[in-house]
Scaffold this motif. Structure first.
Motif, PDB file in Angstrom:
ATOM      1  N   PRO A 231       0.823  -1.208   0.000  1.00 41.71           N
ATOM      2  CA  PRO A 231       0.000   0.000   0.000  1.00 41.71           C
ATOM      3  C   PRO A 231       0.863   1.266   0.000  1.00 41.71           C
ATOM      4  CG  PRO A 231       0.037  -0.977   2.184  1.00 41.71           C
ATOM      5  CD  PRO A 231       0.711  -1.956   1.272  1.00 41.71           C
ATOM      6  N   ILE A 232       0.275   2.340  -0.487  1.00 45.28           N
ATOM      7  CA  ILE A 232       0.939   3.643  -0.466  1.00 45.28           C
ATOM      8  C   ILE A 232       0.990   4.136   0.976  1.00 45.28           C
ATOM      9  CG2 ILE A 232       0.638   6.080  -1.089  1.00 45.28           C
ATOM     10  CD1 ILE A 232       1.683   4.498  -3.361  1.00 45.28           C
ATOM     11  N   PRO A 233       2.128   4.656   1.444  1.00 42.77           N
ATOM     12  CA  PRO A 233       2.219   5.192   2.806  1.00 42.77           C
ATOM     13  C   PRO A 233       1.576   6.575   2.886  1.00 42.77           C
ATOM     14  CG  PRO A 233       4.325   5.455   1.695  1.00 42.77           C
ATOM     15  CD  PRO A 233       3.435   4.698   0.746  1.00 42.77           C
ATOM     16  N   TRP A 234       0.252   6.593   2.945  1.00 42.55           N
ATOM     17  CA  TRP A 234      -0.477   7.857   2.858  1.00 42.55           C
ATOM     18  C   TRP A 234      -0.080   8.840   3.949  1.00 42.55           C
ATOM     19  CZ3 TRP A 234      -2.759   9.047  -1.424  1.00 42.55           C
ATOM     20  CH2 TRP A 234      -3.274   8.039  -2.244  1.00 42.55           C
ATOM     21  N   ARG A 235       0.203   8.337   5.124  1.00 42.00           N
ATOM     22  CA  ARG A 235       0.539   9.239   6.235  1.00 42.00           C
ATOM     23  C   ARG A 235       1.800  10.031   5.925  1.00 42.00           C
ATOM     24  NH1 ARG A 235       1.191   7.444  12.600  1.00 42.00           N
ATOM     25  NH2 ARG A 235       1.582   9.551  13.428  1.00 42.00           N
ATOM     26  N   ALA A 236       2.785   9.364   5.314  1.00 41.46           N
ATOM     27  CA  ALA A 236       4.035  10.045   4.985  1.00 41.46           C
ATOM     28  C   ALA A 236       3.908  10.888   3.721  1.00 41.46           C
ATOM     29  CB  ALA A 236       5.162   9.023   4.819  1.00 41.46           C
ATOM     30  N   LEU A 237       2.991  10.503   2.812  1.00 47.11           N
ATOM     31  CA  LEU A 237       2.905  11.152   1.514  1.00 47.11           C
ATOM     32  C   LEU A 237       1.905  12.307   1.474  1.00 47.11           C
ATOM     33  CD1 LEU A 237       4.263  10.727  -1.242  1.00 47.11           C
ATOM     34  CD2 LEU A 237       2.354   9.246  -1.883  1.00 47.11           C
TER      35      LEU A 237
ATOM     36  N   LEU B 203       1.323  15.112   3.287  1.00 47.82           N
ATOM     37  CA  LEU B 203       1.816  16.496   3.350  1.00 47.82           C
ATOM     38  C   LEU B 203       2.606  16.880   2.102  1.00 47.82           C
ATOM     39  CD1 LEU B 203       1.968  19.107   4.914  1.00 47.82           C
ATOM     40  CD2 LEU B 203       3.978  18.216   6.131  1.00 47.82           C
ATOM     41  N   PRO B 204       3.530  16.039   1.605  1.00 45.80           N
ATOM     42  CA  PRO B 204       4.188  16.386   0.342  1.00 45.80           C
ATOM     43  C   PRO B 204       3.219  16.634  -0.807  1.00 45.80           C
ATOM     44  CG  PRO B 204       5.372  14.614   1.406  1.00 45.80           C
ATOM     45  CD  PRO B 204       4.124  14.827   2.199  1.00 45.80           C
ATOM     46  N   LEU B 205       2.138  15.865  -0.884  1.00 49.99           N
ATOM     47  CA  LEU B 205       1.182  16.053  -1.966  1.00 49.99           C
ATOM     48  C   LEU B 205       0.434  17.371  -1.822  1.00 49.99           C
ATOM     49  CD1 LEU B 205      -0.333  12.453  -2.340  1.00 49.99           C
ATOM     50  CD2 LEU B 205       1.407  13.565  -3.766  1.00 49.99           C
ATOM     51  N   ILE B 206       0.031  17.701  -0.615  1.00 48.96           N
ATOM     52  CA  ILE B 206      -0.704  18.959  -0.392  1.00 48.96           C
ATOM     53  C   ILE B 206       0.186  20.158  -0.708  1.00 48.96           C
ATOM     54  CG2 ILE B 206      -1.782  20.407   1.368  1.00 48.96           C
ATOM     55  CD1 ILE B 206      -2.727  17.800   2.716  1.00 48.96           C
ATOM     56  N   VAL B 207       1.423  20.110  -0.242  1.00 47.23           N
ATOM     57  CA  VAL B 207       2.341  21.216  -0.525  1.00 47.23           C
ATOM     58  C   VAL B 207       2.649  21.283  -2.021  1.00 47.23           C
ATOM     59  CG1 VAL B 207       4.616  22.197  -0.016  1.00 47.23           C
ATOM     60  CG2 VAL B 207       3.327  21.073   1.790  1.00 47.23           C
ATOM     61  N   SER B 208       2.698  20.134  -2.689  1.00 51.89           N
ATOM     62  CA  SER B 208       2.943  20.117  -4.139  1.00 51.89           C
ATOM     63  C   SER B 208       1.779  20.747  -4.902  1.00 51.89           C
ATOM     64  CB  SER B 208       3.174  18.689  -4.624  1.00 51.89           C
ATOM     65  OG  SER B 208       4.366  18.152  -4.076  1.00 51.89           O
ATOM     66  N   LEU B 209       0.568  20.580  -4.409  1.00 54.64           N
ATOM     67  CA  LEU B 209      -0.581  21.246  -5.027  1.00 54.64           C
ATOM     68  C   LEU B 209      -0.392  22.764  -4.990  1.00 54.64           C
ATOM     69  CD1 LEU B 209      -3.463  21.244  -6.188  1.00 54.64           C
ATOM     70  CD2 LEU B 209      -4.310  21.143  -3.833  1.00 54.64           C
ATOM     71  N   PHE B 210      -0.002  23.281  -3.843  1.00 54.94           N
ATOM     72  CA  PHE B 210       0.272  24.724  -3.751  1.00 54.94           C
ATOM     73  C   PHE B 210       1.494  25.080  -4.592  1.00 54.94           C
ATOM     74  CE2 PHE B 210       2.222  28.472  -1.855  1.00 54.94           C
ATOM     75  CZ  PHE B 210       1.146  29.350  -1.852  1.00 54.94           C
ATOM     76  N   GLY B 211       2.473  24.181  -4.619  1.00 61.17           N
ATOM     77  CA  GLY B 211       3.654  24.426  -5.441  1.00 61.17           C
ATOM     78  C   GLY B 211       3.305  24.571  -6.910  1.00 61.17           C
ATOM     79  N   GLY B 212       2.303  23.817  -7.394  1.00 63.74           N
ATOM     80  CA  GLY B 212       1.850  23.974  -8.761  1.00 63.74           C
ATOM     81  C   GLY B 212       1.267  25.361  -9.011  1.00 63.74           C
ATOM     82  N   LEU B 213       0.516  25.877  -8.041  1.00 61.55           N
ATOM     83  CA  LEU B 213      -0.001  27.245  -8.146  1.00 61.55           C
ATOM     84  C   LEU B 213       1.135  28.246  -8.246  1.00 61.55           C
ATOM     85  CD1 LEU B 213      -2.833  27.204  -5.443  1.00 61.55           C
ATOM     86  CD2 LEU B 213      -3.142  27.231  -7.912  1.00 61.55           C
ATOM     87  N   MET B 214       2.129  28.096  -7.383  1.00 56.34           N
ATOM     88  CA  MET B 214       3.256  29.030  -7.360  1.00 56.34           C
ATOM     89  C   MET B 214       4.060  28.960  -8.650  1.00 56.34           C
ATOM     90  SD  MET B 214       3.489  30.971  -4.700  1.00 56.34           S
ATOM     91  CE  MET B 214       5.226  31.423  -4.813  1.00 56.34           C
ATOM     92  N   PHE B 215       4.351  27.740  -9.088  1.00 56.41           N
ATOM     93  CA  PHE B 215       5.249  27.579 -10.226  1.00 56.41           C
ATOM     94  C   PHE B 215       4.659  28.182 -11.491  1.00 56.41           C
ATOM     95  CE2 PHE B 215       7.335  25.296 -13.679  1.00 56.41           C
ATOM     96  CZ  PHE B 215       8.668  25.365 -13.289  1.00 56.41           C
ATOM     97  N   TYR B 216       3.349  28.048 -11.671  1.00 57.49           N
ATOM     98  CA  TYR B 216       2.738  28.489 -12.922  1.00 57.49           C
ATOM     99  C   TYR B 216       2.127  29.887 -12.845  1.00 57.49           C
ATOM    100  CZ  TYR B 216       3.525  23.865 -14.782  1.00 57.49           C
ATOM    101  OH  TYR B 216       4.136  22.725 -15.226  1.00 57.49           O
ATOM    102  N   SER B 217       2.187  30.519 -11.678  1.00 57.08           N
ATOM    103  CA  SER B 217       1.546  31.832 -11.532  1.00 57.08           C
ATOM    104  C   SER B 217       2.134  32.855 -12.499  1.00 57.08           C
ATOM    105  CB  SER B 217       1.657  32.316 -10.090  1.00 57.08           C
ATOM    106  OG  SER B 217       3.018  32.427  -9.693  1.00 57.08           O
ATOM    107  N   LEU B 218       3.448  32.974 -12.543  1.00 51.01           N
ATOM    108  CA  LEU B 218       4.061  33.959 -13.424  1.00 51.01           C
ATOM    109  C   LEU B 218       4.173  33.457 -14.857  1.00 51.01           C
ATOM    110  CD1 LEU B 218       6.837  35.602 -11.213  1.00 51.01           C
ATOM    111  CD2 LEU B 218       4.585  36.476 -11.826  1.00 51.01           C
ATOM    112  N   ILE B 219       4.285  32.136 -15.039  1.00 49.65           N
ATOM    113  CA  ILE B 219       4.298  31.600 -16.400  1.00 49.65           C
ATOM    114  C   ILE B 219       3.016  32.007 -17.128  1.00 49.65           C
ATOM    115  CG2 ILE B 219       4.199  29.477 -17.764  1.00 49.65           C
ATOM    116  CD1 ILE B 219       6.052  28.194 -15.742  1.00 49.65           C
ATOM    117  N   VAL B 220       1.905  31.964 -16.405  1.00 48.63           N
ATOM    118  CA  VAL B 220       0.602  32.288 -16.996  1.00 48.63           C
ATOM    119  C   VAL B 220       0.344  33.790 -17.019  1.00 48.63           C
ATOM    120  CG1 VAL B 220      -1.891  31.992 -16.712  1.00 48.63           C
ATOM    121  CG2 VAL B 220      -0.363  30.049 -16.339  1.00 48.63           C
TER     122      VAL B 220
END
Length: 421
Positions: free
Chosen positions: A223-229, A231-248
């Motif tokens: 199984p995927i270790p959801w407990r460990a993964l 927070l990285p996934l949630i922060v990566s969602l925000f990271g996608g917003l940040m990364f593409y903000s100025l590109i767009v």
């Protein structure tokens, strides 16, 4: 699976070797370059067609609903990557990385070039849905294979280079799309055929990292270790917003400051892309500081830069802010990827990489929508970017304190875990 050991405590052979533990084969620069080139293909969907959107709007003006359908030609692939990548990751873990990658490269070319002969706007949009699905498979396979083939410092190097080449490719594809679009709105779609040039090299030079299990064993994936993964996934969602903000949105910010020349906008965009590349290149050498230090640094830089853009009284100040944010984003993406996948076992890595890719690209898809929602109450695009920057600073501070105190810090999740043989 144990995530308690830090990367610094891992055996040196686990940190620095690139030999597959099952086949004994060593991946080198040829494999790395092929996978980096493959990682650039999903960028086509985001930027190649942006310069021809006004032309497409005119061509399909008489089609009912064209105001909504034409923008989807550009944005729908990112949404499909966000939705499909986690499922692609599950397929990767079950049927193998190489097989899916080769098939996806072929289908990508077929669907990507479909608008060359399609006349129906709904048909073109549907073909773009298919392109997004293949992009999800390609991105997931390439990133997972990089994590399979390389560990330790070499993995850090290639994760950083992945951000470098995709950032530079985005700038190049934007220029190429505009140049090809001058010869007709269909012409840029020819570029999707480039994936066919990768099929034979990938088939000959990329190998499946381990023998596939029998059908019965495949159903018993750990199984995927959801407990460990989580927070990285949630922060990566925000990271996608940040990364593409100025590109767009950077061209619109510059237009609001009085910049009307396309060449000037292109030069500033190129400078921001170069800053992103520099940050990603540096990741190879600063990765040893690990995510609990690099995440607050990257998000902090991104936030400061966006706040500068918000209050910029002139074009040079806005450019400084854009460069600072882009430099932080260059550090951010490889840090997030390393944090998310390097603690996963081989049998979990495809699904983990797919989930990370999905969350990141959902951030990309949602970026213009979030900024539009912020712009309405705040009154301007720079203010909306500033609000995103403030949110980034708050998250940076929260991560700096929270991860330093947590026993489940990124350091504890960053050790590569040897796959069970």
């Amino acid at each position: 699976m144990t995530n308690s050991a830090s990367l610094a405590d891992a055996p040196r052979i686990e940190r620095d070797a690139a030999v597959n533990p099952v086949t004994g084969r060593t991946a080198g620069s040829v494999q790395g370059i092929l996978l980096l080139i493959g990682s650039c293909l999903p960028v086509l969907g985001a930027v190649l067609l942006a310069p021809i959107l006004p032309t497409l709007t005119g061509v399909f003006a008489s089609v009912p609903g064209s105001e909504a359908l034409v923008p989807l030609i550009v944005t729908i692939p990112a949404l499909m990557i966000a939705l499909i990548a986690p499922f692609a990751g599950a397929i990767v873990d079950r049927v193998g990385r190489k097989r899916l990658l080769v098939v996806a490269l072929i289908v990508y070319a077929v669907l990507g070039t479909a608008p060359l002969y399609l006349d129906s706007l709904p048909g073109i949009v549907l073909s773009r849905v298919g392109v997004g699905i293949t992009e999800a498979a390609i991105m997931t396979c390439c990133t997972t294979l990089l994590a399979d083939y390389f560990v330790g410092a070499r993995r850090d190097k290639y994760f950083g280079l992945q951000t470098v080449v995709t950032s530079l490719a985005a700038t190049a594809f934007f220029v190429i799309g505009g140049a090809l679009g001058a010869n007709g709105w269909r012409t840029p779609f020819w570029l999707y055929a480039v994936s066919l040039l990768l099929v034979v090299p990938v088939a000959l030079l990329i190998w499946q990292p381990r023998m596939q299990k029998t059908g019965a064993d495949r159903a018993k994936l750990p199984p995927i270790p959801w407990r460990a993964l989580a927070l990285p996934l949630i922060v990566s969602l925000f990271g996608g917003l940040m990364f593409y903000s100025l590109i767009v949105e950077l061209p619109y910010v510059l237009a609001g400051l009085g910049v009307t020349e396309v060449s000037t906008i292109g030069a500033v965009t190129a400078a921001a892309s170069l800053a992103t590349a520099i940050g990603a290149i540096l990741f190879r050498w600063i990765a040893r500081f690990q995510a609990r230090r690099l995440l607050p640094l990257a998000l902090g830089l991104g936030g400061v830069g966006l706040v500068i853009v918000w209050f910029a009284p002139s074009i040079p100040v806005a450019i400084i802010g854009a460069v600072i944010t882009s430099f932080g984003n260059g550090i951010l993406l490889p840090t997030l990827l390393t944090w998310a996948v390097s603690g996963l076992a081989f049998e979990q890595r495809g699904r983990g990489t797919g989930l990370w890719t999905g969350f990141l690209f959902f951030g990309q898809f949602a970026c213009p929508l979030v900024l539009l929602a912020l712009q309405a109450p705040l009154g301007s695009l720079p203010a909306a970017l500033g609000a995103l920057g403030i949110a980034s600073l708050v998250i940076a501070v929260a991560l700096a304190f929270g991860l330093a105190r947590s026993t489940a810090s990124p350091d504890s999740a960053s050790a590569p875990v040897p796959a069970a043989h």
